[in-house]
Design a protein around this motif. Structure first.
Motif, short mmCIF file in Angstrom:
data_model
loop_
_atom_site.label_atom_id
_atom_site.label_comp_id
_atom_site.label_asym_id
_atom_site.label_seq_id
_atom_site.Cartn_x
_atom_site.Cartn_y
_atom_site.Cartn_z
N TYR A 1 43.61 39.48 54.51
CA TYR A 1 44.31 38.87 53.38
C TYR A 1 43.37 38.62 52.20
O TYR A 1 43.77 38.76 51.05
N LYS A 2 42.13 38.24 52.50
CA LYS A 2 41.16 38.05 51.41
C LYS A 2 40.88 39.37 50.70
O LYS A 2 40.77 39.40 49.46
N ASP A 3 40.77 40.45 51.46
CA ASP A 3 40.55 41.76 50.85
C ASP A 3 41.75 42.16 49.99
O ASP A 3 41.59 42.66 48.88
N SER A 4 42.95 41.92 50.49
CA SER A 4 44.16 42.24 49.72
C SER A 4 44.23 41.40 48.45
O SER A 4 44.56 41.91 47.37
N THR B 1 43.90 40.97 42.59
CA THR B 1 43.45 40.22 41.41
C THR B 1 42.52 41.05 40.53
O THR B 1 42.46 40.82 39.33
N GLU B 2 41.81 42.01 41.10
CA GLU B 2 40.85 42.78 40.32
C GLU B 2 41.42 44.09 39.78
O GLU B 2 40.95 44.60 38.77
N ASP B 3 42.42 44.65 40.43
CA ASP B 3 42.93 45.97 40.04
C ASP B 3 44.39 45.85 39.61
O ASP B 3 45.27 45.61 40.42
N MET C 1 48.11 45.83 41.74
CA MET C 1 49.10 44.76 41.57
C MET C 1 50.47 45.36 41.27
O MET C 1 51.49 44.95 41.82
N GLU C 2 50.50 46.35 40.40
CA GLU C 2 51.77 46.99 40.05
C GLU C 2 52.36 47.73 41.25
O GLU C 2 53.57 47.66 41.51
N ARG C 3 51.51 48.41 42.02
CA ARG C 3 51.98 49.14 43.19
C ARG C 3 52.60 48.18 44.22
O ARG C 3 53.68 48.43 44.75
N ILE C 4 51.95 47.06 44.47
CA ILE C 4 52.46 46.10 45.44
C ILE C 4 53.76 45.47 44.93
O ILE C 4 54.71 45.26 45.69
#
Length: 98
Positions: free
Chosen positions: A60-63, A68-70, A74-77
């Motif tokens: 979850y931290k990686d996700s 937050t960085e890309d 964010m749009e894909r998710i």
């Protein structure tokens, strides 16, 4: 002769007291053997669960870091999980029979 010697040792009051003490401690005490085995199994199960949860937290931290960085991620998710769309788009949801 050997049997009498063993019998004399076993009828010694200190040996009898020690045997009674060990039986009480092993079987009838608050922390007897069966309870210790159950506690040991429960601790092992909890350690496995802790490792599983720590792995999930790391994922979850990686996700979260990726989202937050890309902005593309964010749009894909947002599109895949929450079915969001842009103003000029139409989204069709295709369902499988399975």
């Amino acid at each position: 002769m050997a049997f009498r010697k063993i019998l004399r040792i076993l009828t010694n009051r200190y040996v009898i007291a020690t045997i009674v003490f060990l039986v009480v401690i092993i079987f009838f005490d608050q922390f007897n053997i069966s309870q210790q085995i159950a506690l040991h199994r429960e601790r092992k199960a909890q350690e496995v669960e802790i490792q599983h949860l720590l792995t999930g937290i790391a994922q979850y931290k990686d996700s979260l870091r990726m989202v937050t960085e890309d902005p593309e991620a964010m749009e894909r998710i947002a599109r895949e999980k929450y079915f969001m769309k842009r103003d000029n788009e139409v989204v069709y949801k295709i369902m499988n029979k399975e």
